[in-house]
Design an enzyme around this catalytic site. Structure first.
Site, PDB file in Angstrom:
ATOM      1  N   GLY A  55      44.266  40.135  31.608  1.00 59.23           N
ATOM      2  CA  GLY A  55      43.331  39.897  30.524  1.00 59.23           C
ATOM      3  C   GLY A  55      44.028  39.290  29.328  1.00 59.23           C
ATOM      4  N   CYS A  86      49.525  42.092  35.512  1.00 54.83           N
ATOM      5  CA  CYS A  86      49.681  41.457  34.195  1.00 54.83           C
ATOM      6  C   CYS A  86      49.288  42.431  33.077  1.00 54.83           C
ATOM      7  CB  CYS A  86      48.879  40.156  34.143  1.00 54.83           C
ATOM      8  SG  CYS A  86      49.386  39.038  32.822  1.00 54.83           S
ATOM      9  N   TYR A  87      48.147  42.247  32.418  1.00 54.31           N
ATOM     10  CA  TYR A  87      47.719  43.193  31.383  1.00 54.31           C
ATOM     11  C   TYR A  87      47.634  44.599  31.952  1.00 54.31           C
ATOM     12  CZ  TYR A  87      44.758  45.590  27.973  1.00 54.31           C
ATOM     13  OH  TYR A  87      44.246  46.501  27.068  1.00 54.31           O
ATOM     14  N   HIS A 177      50.524  36.938  39.005  1.00 57.98           N
ATOM     15  CA  HIS A 177      49.203  36.952  39.638  1.00 57.98           C
ATOM     16  C   HIS A 177      49.319  36.641  41.136  1.00 57.98           C
ATOM     17  CE1 HIS A 177      46.726  37.318  35.990  1.00 57.98           C
ATOM     18  NE2 HIS A 177      47.728  36.680  35.413  1.00 57.98           N
ATOM     19  N   GLU A 179      46.989  36.816  43.304  1.00 58.86           N
ATOM     20  CA  GLU A 179      45.713  36.339  43.833  1.00 58.86           C
ATOM     21  C   GLU A 179      45.594  34.817  43.857  1.00 58.86           C
ATOM     22  OE1 GLU A 179      44.995  37.332  39.435  1.00 58.86           O
ATOM     23  OE2 GLU A 179      46.214  38.049  41.102  1.00 58.86           O
ATOM     24  N   LYS A 384      30.256  32.823  48.676  1.00 56.01           N
ATOM     25  CA  LYS A 384      29.569  31.754  49.398  1.00 56.01           C
ATOM     26  C   LYS A 384      29.918  31.727  50.885  1.00 56.01           C
ATOM     27  CE  LYS A 384      27.440  28.557  47.988  1.00 56.01           C
ATOM     28  NZ  LYS A 384      25.993  28.233  47.884  1.00 56.01           N
TER      29      LYS A 384
END
Length: 528
Positions: A55, A86-87, A177, A179, A384
């Site tokens: 964040g 991270c945050y 990160h 992801e 999707k």
């Protein structure tokens, strides 16, 4: 039986939805909730693992978003693994009395970390012969002093902590990160965390289909009549077929022609639905009312909200017609997806927003507050590609499932600036040339989404040995699996040249064509 859940507490990172997506690739269900969600609500979800997202805030800010103060005690009691990203890692450090400080400059982009110790969190691909890992960083604070209960597993080349682990509890923190595709072995690190939680791979479409049909039957009374917004796109088609499977002829599908459709879209969709789905559809001509409401509007957020409101008003009017024949209609089915919900949401704590609304989707953030219908959104937990997988489970023809995504607001968000009949006509023609050319060259199914954009800029050109001063058309084609991230399609240069020539020659009012090579992020797929 509900699938086991990984709960992601969102503190405002634009990558949060990617974490959820990566987890589902392992057939494990993931759910995103605001970071400050109270513990009682978390207990209802009964998560088997928890991830604290990144964040933009700093843990030093008085109103920075923070988890429930009793969260970590609950996780320790229930032996629930926790991963701070991270945050999330910085908050864990702060919560366990370590020291977090502001970096001299924000670190954004590729970095290399060195693993110092083995760990159950360490990606399995990193063996003794390869102890470094290329990762993607995006942070302004970093850890200066580790809490006493934690040990350092990996650090950056400058010696800044990059991976930490609690010495006794299943609590981990990473400064990068995993992801995003830019992180080497990021997916493997997420898999390691899921293995730590001993999660079952029980998130499968056949199970979802069975559960959702049961849920729909429980929600909708046995004598209730239901409207369905059917555009002919993948999402609305799957939603309509799913609800029709559950309640049969009590479902009444409505195709709204708002005047912002692709070239001959109404005729094509009505023909496909009648031929392939065998579901009755009412076509409502609402072109004049939509275009009148949009007259002079240039702001994309305002466009989306106007369209969202007007859609509801159209369905209210149609329901009055149907009620004379079928009885009172209280329910409306929409093909809302999980990304729609995420992109339209904002995390707010102490009056301060900690996540940015990317865009208000017409069927989520763009809806009026006084909706008289009870909304049925059977796809709102799906991405999707999962919707397409569900469509295959429902035996929906490939002709529907292979269609490129098309936004609910239609060409309104592909015409930059004011919407006029002239601009709609120009864009419809240009878009048809582009899409038909992709099909003619057998390229349509090799890209995820392609479309043309009307750009309200006039440029000087030479046409017919004379000077022209006409509009600019942008072409956009991307490859993606879920719409969360996307890369530009590398279409052949000679193909793009032929398409540009056709558009300039055949579409009156256009003398220049450009190709958008932006990825998502930093851009979005649609231009508005």
């Amino acid at each position: 039986m509900k699938p086991q859940t990984v709960l992601i507490l969102d503190f405002g990172s634009q990558y949060t939805k990617l974490i959820a997506r990566r987890i589902r690739e392992f057939h494990v269900f993931s759910l995103i909730c605001p970071g400050p969600t109270v513990l009682d609500e978390i207990k209802k979800i009964n998560p088997k693992a928890i991830i604290l997202s990144g964040g933009p805030a700093s843990v030093h800010e008085n109103n920075s978003p923070k988890p429930d103060s009793n969260l970590m005690d609950y996780c320790k009691e229930k032996n629930i693994p926790v991963l701070g990203v991270c945050y999330g890692m910085q908050w864990l450090t702060w919560a366990y009395n370590g020291k977090v400080e502001a970096a001299k400059q924000r670190e954004y982009g590729q970095a290399t970390i060195e693993w110092l110790k083995n760990s159950i969190l360490k990606p399995k691909n990193l063996n003794s012969s390869k102890q470094t890992q290329s990762v993607w960083m995006s942070h302004g604070d970093h850890i200066d002093v580790l809490p006493e209960e934690f040990e350092l597993l990996a650090q950056t080349q400058d010696g800044v902590p990059a991976v930490i682990q609690h010495m006794k509890d299943l609590v981990f923190g990473i400064q990068f990160h995993p992801e995003v595709t830019h992180t080497e072995y990021g997916k493997e690190l997420i898999e390691s965390f899921l293995n730590i939680a001993n999660l079952k791979c029980d998130w499968k479409m056949e199970n979802f289909l069975e559960q959702e049909i049961k849920k729909i039957k429980e929600i909708i009374p046995p004598d209730a009549q239901v409207l369905c917004a059917l555009s002919g796109g993948v999402d609305s088609t799957v939603a309509a077929t799913l609800v029709h499977r559950a309640i049969g002829d009590r479902l009444h599908c409505v195709f709204v022609d708002h005047g912002l459709l692709r070239y001959q879209e109404k005729e094509r969709v009505m023909k496909m639905v009648e031929k392939d789905l065998h579901i009755p559809v009412h076509c409502e001509d609402a072109q004049s009312r939509f275009l009148k409401k949009l007259e002079g509007v240039v702001d994309p957020e305002e466009k989306r909200k106007i369209i969202g409101t007007e859609f509801i008003r159209v369905f209210e009017d149609v329901s009055k017609q149907f009620e004379k024949k079928y009885g009172k209609i209280e329910y409306l089915v929409q093909g809302t997806l999980y990304p729609d919900v995420i992109e339209s949401s904002v995390v707010s704590v102490g009056g301060k927003s900690h996540a940015v609304t990317i865009k208000s989707h017409h069927n989520v953030g763009g809806l009026p507050k006084d909706v008289k219908f009870k909304l049925i959104e059977p796809l709102k937990e799906l991405f999707k590609d999962e919707v397409r997988e569900l469509g295959r489970e429902l035996h929906i023809p490939v002709s529907f499932l292979s269609r490129h995504p098309f936004p609910g607001p239609g060409l309104a968000v592909r015409i930059l600036g004011e919407i006029t009949p002239e601009r709609i006509d120009i864009l419809q023609q240009a878009d048809e040339i582009f899409i038909q050319s992709l099909k003619d060259e057998n390229l349509y199914h090799s890209v995820w989404q392609a479309f043309a954009v009307f750009i309200p800029v006039k440029t000087v050109g030479v046409q017919g040995d004379g000077r022209s001063h006409d509009y600019l058309i942008g072409l956009r084609s991307v490859n993606s699996s879920d719409g969360m991230t996307a890369n530009v399609s590398e279409l052949p240069h000679d193909f793009l040249t032929k398409v540009a020539t056709k558009i300039c020659n055949q579409v009156k009012g256009v003398n220049r064509v450009v190709y958008d090579i932006s990825s998502k992020p930093p851009a979005t797929i649609e231009w508005e």
